[in-house]
Enzyme design. Structure first.
Site, PDB file in Angstrom:
ATOM      1  N   GLN A   1       4.382   3.259  13.287  1.00  0.00           N
ATOM      2  CA  GLN A   1       3.962   4.483  12.478  1.00  0.00           C
ATOM      3  C   GLN A   1       2.881   4.895  12.390  1.00  0.00           C
ATOM      4  OE1 GLN A   1       4.034   1.658   8.860  1.00  0.00           O
ATOM      5  NE2 GLN A   1       3.067   3.437   8.072  1.00  0.00           N
TER       6      GLN A   1
ATOM      7  N   TRP B   1       0.674  -1.245   0.012  1.00  0.00           N
ATOM      8  CA  TRP B   1       0.166  -0.015  -0.066  1.00  0.00           C
ATOM      9  C   TRP B   1       0.894   1.244  -0.071  1.00  0.00           C
ATOM     10  CZ3 TRP B   1      -1.229   3.443   4.391  1.00  0.00           C
ATOM     11  CH2 TRP B   1      -0.307   3.259   5.492  1.00  0.00           C
TER      12      TRP B   1
ATOM     13  N   GLU C   1       1.515  -1.466  12.986  1.00  0.00           N
ATOM     14  CA  GLU C   1       2.133  -2.696  13.059  1.00  0.00           C
ATOM     15  C   GLU C   1       2.362  -3.191  14.450  1.00  0.00           C
ATOM     16  OE1 GLU C   1       4.500  -3.479   9.532  1.00  0.00           O
ATOM     17  OE2 GLU C   1       2.657  -3.865   8.443  1.00  0.00           O
TER      18      GLU C   1
END
Lengths: 768, 768
Positions: free
Chosen positions: A603, A359, A490
């Protein structure tokens, strides 16, 4: 920072001095590519020290059978591996019977590498004293042609310094290569034909399973003192290589060289039976032009790229070198000519991560390509996903979705999912929303609506259907919830109601319905075709609409912020700055469970949503969320600091913005993550570009045109960037004193600067 | 049910007729073991068809380097693999020059296997017509001696039917064996000595890395018509095998046989240098007794086991066969003599899952062993964990815990964690509470408190420290929360505040503190030693106590039930009965993410807590929770139905209880899970025992003595079971008419039946 051996220079990457320990890092940093192929900066001559050999052909991969510790239902059967392709750059060199090898010699001096980004070539030179006492000077120049993108060229020159020398140049082709990354030590290539004629040779091989046929070819020319010599080569072959031995006596002080043209023709672009003749033809064409003429074309081609894409920074050479390195590598990786290709996370610089498409493309790369290339490039990137729609529908079906719901893969080559960690593959589904966002972003920037009725709406419908089915009604909340997901952060797995995912889901459905209505009203024949193809009924639209309307968002009344996910406030909310520095990076110091239950954010996650949908929130809301989440963000993904940099700039926190910028721009050159040996972080390089253009420059689209809010780090004197906006080039020059705009185009452009309107005439400069 | 070829029989497992497709299943089902070693029912003679060879030595394993798709920090470096050990059962048979092989012959008739559970032997017989036309009758009987647990014995007899025949018996030893389960195709065994003398031979080999030395030995006797013959064998050897060829002419209709004594001596029990002589000695001892005498001892030994452990069921042969198969296999796997051993999930019947010890032992197996063996057996199982305490502390340290916190592994051989799925290894931490629970359960049942000051309290302190550190304060809730766990229901991963885990954590801390106080008051010198060793301070106890006191439990006011975890009510609460049957088992039909976000429960989770702490809840609460969770439970773990069976019985829902019972008792015999080829489900067999004794019989400990609430499925005429309670045997006989109790012991026993007190005198029968 873990290394600083790269010499600061505005236009080149330069290494001086030979160090065995740096060879693999430099092989990554000095990589070259032309969008169709690429290669690590491996030596042409033999090298017996540690090296990571890599030459890659765009679109050619191997489906390596999945190997996991514990199988979960739904895992894909294979992982598309980036394939080390047959070696065409190899030139063994023997000098008075001794093999030239930088790992085994008496001494090396004046070793120097230069990757000239302005002109697109890579040069290496050194003086070496062999074990036999012969001293020679070596220089090689190499480039992969942008004009003939099936061809690379090498000029390799040797000058004996202390004696006359008998030199044997042995250019070769070798398809007996292996991958570092392999699950089962499978054989990836099958070589089925091999031919040599005069100074030329080729090898025909095909990849196992995928059956990509590749012709690897070479054509050699030998020169002495600049004059081409006809030397009849001695030929050596076996089942996977062909070597031509050219022996030449070089008087002391004179220079002999070999020019080797080589490269690949591929069955993606030619009929199988024509591969060899196509290779022969294109190599002949290159050799007839000659090395120097081809190099001139190369310089011109790069000059055209820089014309549109360059960013200059005044007053900070390292920052200048960093941003150009990023722009250069992005252009080496993807030039947008071919909708079958995409931007791999390591580009042509390594094997790691496999696949080519994440992505990252939709979220980070498309803005760069929209602003620095013709809009057809971004459109090709969108079309890539359109062409994979059927596969995305199959992918969703494998996970139990029905009725044309599409789930785009986390990692892919051909549209099929490759990844195999359940918490990512099955759960990091926000990627699906990025497909719709990219279409929205493309239309917003280019003004080209035609893509939506033609292709985009079908993608949006597949995506919206997925969200509709994936959300479930919580009777407890009387809201739609999305359970069991992994957000962009994540460092959280299998959470419920990740705000970013829920927001994107709601938005994807709403934007889809908005466009269904628009296409229905304005593009009737497209509408009829799409409705027929997708079998979309009004009841389904109504049901989708209800999901969007009743979507649940976790919110903290106390902090007045949306929560990253359900239960976020139950964590021990200790900020990163209060964490002992010995504990970082946490992805190296902590066990996975500890990371997961910590509040630390790999992130931007909620903030990623605020970045993408900035205009749906007030600046006060942005500040609240930035202040809440930034202190927990560890930025252990290369994709993270750019978003924070842009938002810090938007909030007028230029020191912070600059700090974040520095983390991205020289990530690879200074090897912050101690892994540059494995290849470069290509996709995050687009984030660095965004940090300047959207962050410092404040570029946004408002009222269907460009808007800027220029700011400048106090460390810089000035910077410039260019944007291609709807076929006109706007050149922006920001200095400590003010900003000037120069429009290259043919009609007046209205822009906003700090929310004030300005009109710019073509080919005129305005300063604000 | 997937097979029904096993003939119903009260005491034996019987297969009739040969079917190539059933060979691997039968190899599992007819497995034999004696606690020290075990083996699958592989044929003695050569077999060229599909087979899964397995012979296993208790405590001997190989640390196979971990292989996972994606490495997570904290993963263990290896997985302890159950090792296929050198083959000692092999006897090749050649008849008139043709190798006897059931896979290659003209015809097979009268093929029959019997595993006689009452007496502990395995027999196979068949008539075969070879390709060369010779017809012979073959019978072999095999057992692993309970008395000499380093010895097994085989009597293998051949009778030519249609011609005289020259038969060559070739008994052999072979250490050139492999594992089916291997990560890197490592070599697991190194053979370093091999010796043959007369009818005997041995092979000395050691496991790689772990260096377990094993001597595999054999001693052979040849008989014709029951009379021993001295035949000088021809010897064949290479580096990993030794074969003795005995050639004998057998007249038509006469029977010749070979008796082979074989087995293992292991460096766990002998000095390395003595292994060969120990092997020779014990085999000589066995051979001097002779096959028949050793078999008589075997029958007596099994008779003693059954005396205490048998359960009879009247009126249902298949149920009778099922429960005896479970009891038999548990006793073949673990006899409780050696605190270094434990109960592997596959026992000695396969390699799958590796390791030997799961929380199954503490949660399911200990009650069985407490009630059917001397209490030293359960104490040995507890001591096994005490001996691993240092390793459990190291394991916790690897995950960032400090100060003596202990995390017992999910899977282990030697105390180190082997497992490598983050959501299990790092998160399925409820296993740690089972360690404390087992100590509590042991004391409750046996009345033996001495284990706690001696060993148990140290384990409890390590466990309590872990929970103290693992729980964190949610300032939002002002409660302690436990984030990121997997409960017993492995169809949920990385959830917050799993009720079972939180409850067990709170209880483990409280029970630990209670025992610290008791040991302080009553076992002063133990207390001083423990406090010194653990460096436990009052402040730490206070802090632990606060965690227990302020532990958070998710609860639904609406449903009046504790929630399995935070957010459980957000799921789509569709009961299993409303699920289309084509969707089940969901672990085969659904992708992992879909399973995770569904409400479906793999095995009892909240209800597991209600089972363990039944007396802390009212019957009404049990009913509420049973009614809430049972409809979502898919019982896709072999450990699940027994808990539901016990609770259904407690709630007087005998039909349901009986249904659940059926699911467990013939799981392997009827191969419900289509995987019996891989081995048997040993640990869940203890759950089947619990279903009868605790479920139907209603056995509990109340007021420090036995309590019963006998019930009987309407399908049965009656059933009996025995329990060893504090060195007296109570025999319980339940029929449709009533229950009688018979005490074998030396002092009066007070018991409760349906909450009424009864006094039972020794050696007397009372009927209620």
């Amino acid at each position: 920072m873990n290394q600083d051996y790269i010499k600061p220079d505005n236009w080149s990457i330069i290494e001086e001095g030979f160090d065995v320990e740096r060879v693999k890092s430099s092989e990554s940093l000095f990589s070259i590519g032309n969008g169709a192929m690429g290669q690590r900066a491996n030596f042409e001559e033999a090298y017996s020290g540690p090296t990571f050999q890599g030459s890659y052909v765009a679109g050619v991969y191997y489906p390596d059978k999945t190997r996991v510790g514990w199988w979960k239902n739904g895992y894909p059967e294979y992982f598309a591996k980036v394939l080390n392709a047959p070696n065409w750059i190899g030139i063994n060199v023997e000098i008075n019977g001794e093999k030239l090898d930088l790992y085994r010699c008496r001494s090396i001096t004046n070793f120097r590498r230069e990757l000239n980004m302005k002109e697109g070539w890579y040069q290496r030179s050194f003086d070496i004293t062999l074990l036999n006492g012969i001293e020679v000077s070596v220089k090689s120049v190499r480039f992969l042609s942008l004009d003939l993108d099936e061809v690379g060229a090498i000029k390799y020159e040797v000058t004996p310094i202390n004696h006359d020398a008998t030199v044997v140049f042995t250019p070769y082709l070798d398809s007996g290569i292996t991958n570092e990354d392999t699950n089962w030590d499978d054989k990836f290539w099958d070589t089925y034909d091999l031919s040599q004629q005069g100074d030329s040779a080729y090898i025909l091989s095909k990849t196992m399973k995928t059956e990509f046929h590749v012709c690897t070819g070479m054509l050699n020319q030998i020169f002495l003192e600049g004059e081409q010599k006809n030397i009849y080569p001695k030929v050596e072959t076996n089942s996977t290589y062909v070597k031509l031995n050219y022996s030449i006596v070089i008087p002391k002080g004179k220079t002999a060289g070999i020019v080797k043209f080589g490269g690949y023709t591929v069955s993606l672009n030619h009929k199988e039976k024509d591969l060899a003749s196509a290779s022969t033809t294109v190599l002949k064409q290159a050799s007839e032009s000659g090395f120097d003429a081809l190099l001139d074309l190369q310089k011109k081609a790069w000059s055209r790229i820089w014309e549109m894409a360059d960013i200059t920074i005044e007053g900070d050479v390292k920052a200048q070198q960093g941003i150009r390195f990023n722009i250069f590598q992005l252009n080496q990786t993807y030039l947008g000519k071919d909708a079958r290709l995409n931007i791999g996370p390591k580009g042509f610089t390594g094997e790691k991560y496999g696949g080519s498409t994440y992505w990252d493309t939709e979220a980070y790369c498309i803005p760069f390509y929209m602003a620095t290339k013709d809009q057809v490039v971004a459109r090709n990137l969108l079309t890539y996903r359109y062409n994979h729609l059927e596969r995305a529908i199959e992918n969703a079906e494998k996970l139990g979705f029905t009725n044309g719901a599409a789930l785009y893969p986390m990692v892919t080559m051909n549209g099929e999912e490759c990844h195999n960690e359940w918490e990512i593959t099955f759960e990091e589904i926000h990627r699906n929303g990025a497909m719709t966002f990219a279409i929205y972003n493309y239309h917003r920037y280019t003004g080209d609506y035609s893509y939506i009725p033609e292709k985009g709406l079908e993608v949006m419908i597949g995506v919206a259907r997925f969200w509709h089915q994936r959300a479930t009604l919580s009777t407890d909340k009387n809201k739609y919830v999305i359970l069991g997901v992994t957000g962009p952060n994540e460092y959280e797995n299998n959470v419920n109601n990740n705000w970013y995912t829920n927001y994107l889901a709601k938005w994807s459905i709403e934007y889809c319905i908005e466009n269904i209505n628009k296409v229905k009203a304005e593009y009737k024949s497209d509408y009829t075709r799409i409705i027929e193809k997708t079998n979309l009924k009004q009841e389904e639209i109504n049901a989708m609409s209800e999901v969007a309307e009743k979507m649940y968002f976790p919110f903290s009344e106390k902090h007045k912020v949306y929560l990253q996910q359900d239960g976020f406030l139950d964590k021990e909310l200790i900020s990163v700055s209060d964490l002992d520095s010995s504990q970082r990076p946490i992805n190296q110091k902590w066990s996975w469970d500890r990371i997961l239950r910590s509040p630390y954010i790999k992130q931007a996650d909620v903030l990623q949503g605020f970045y993408m949908f900035e205009d749906q929130f007030t600046k006060e809301e942005l500040a609240l969320h930035f202040d809440f989440y930034e202190p927990f963000t560890v930025h252990e993904s290369s994709l993270s600091p750019c978003v924070h940099s842009i938002q810090a700039a938007a909030l007028d926190r230029m020191d912070q913005a600059y700090t974040f910028y520095l983390r991205t721009s020289r990530l690879d050159l200074d090897d912050y993550n101690k892994e540059v040996e494995e290849g470069l972080h290509i996709t995050s390089m687009a984030g660095t570009w965004m940090s300047i253009v959207e962050g410092f420059g404040g570029l946004r689209i408002k009222n269907d045109t460009l808007s800027f809010a220029p700011k400048i780090p106090k460390e810089w004197k000035g910077y410039t960037f260019n944007v291609n906006f709807r076929n006109q080039i706007l050149k922006v020059n920001v200095s400590q004193e003010g900003t000037s705009f120069n429009l290259e185009g043919d009609h007046e452009l209205l822009i906003y600067v700090d929310d004030k309107e300005f009109k710019i005439s073509p080919n005129s400069l305005i300063t604000i």
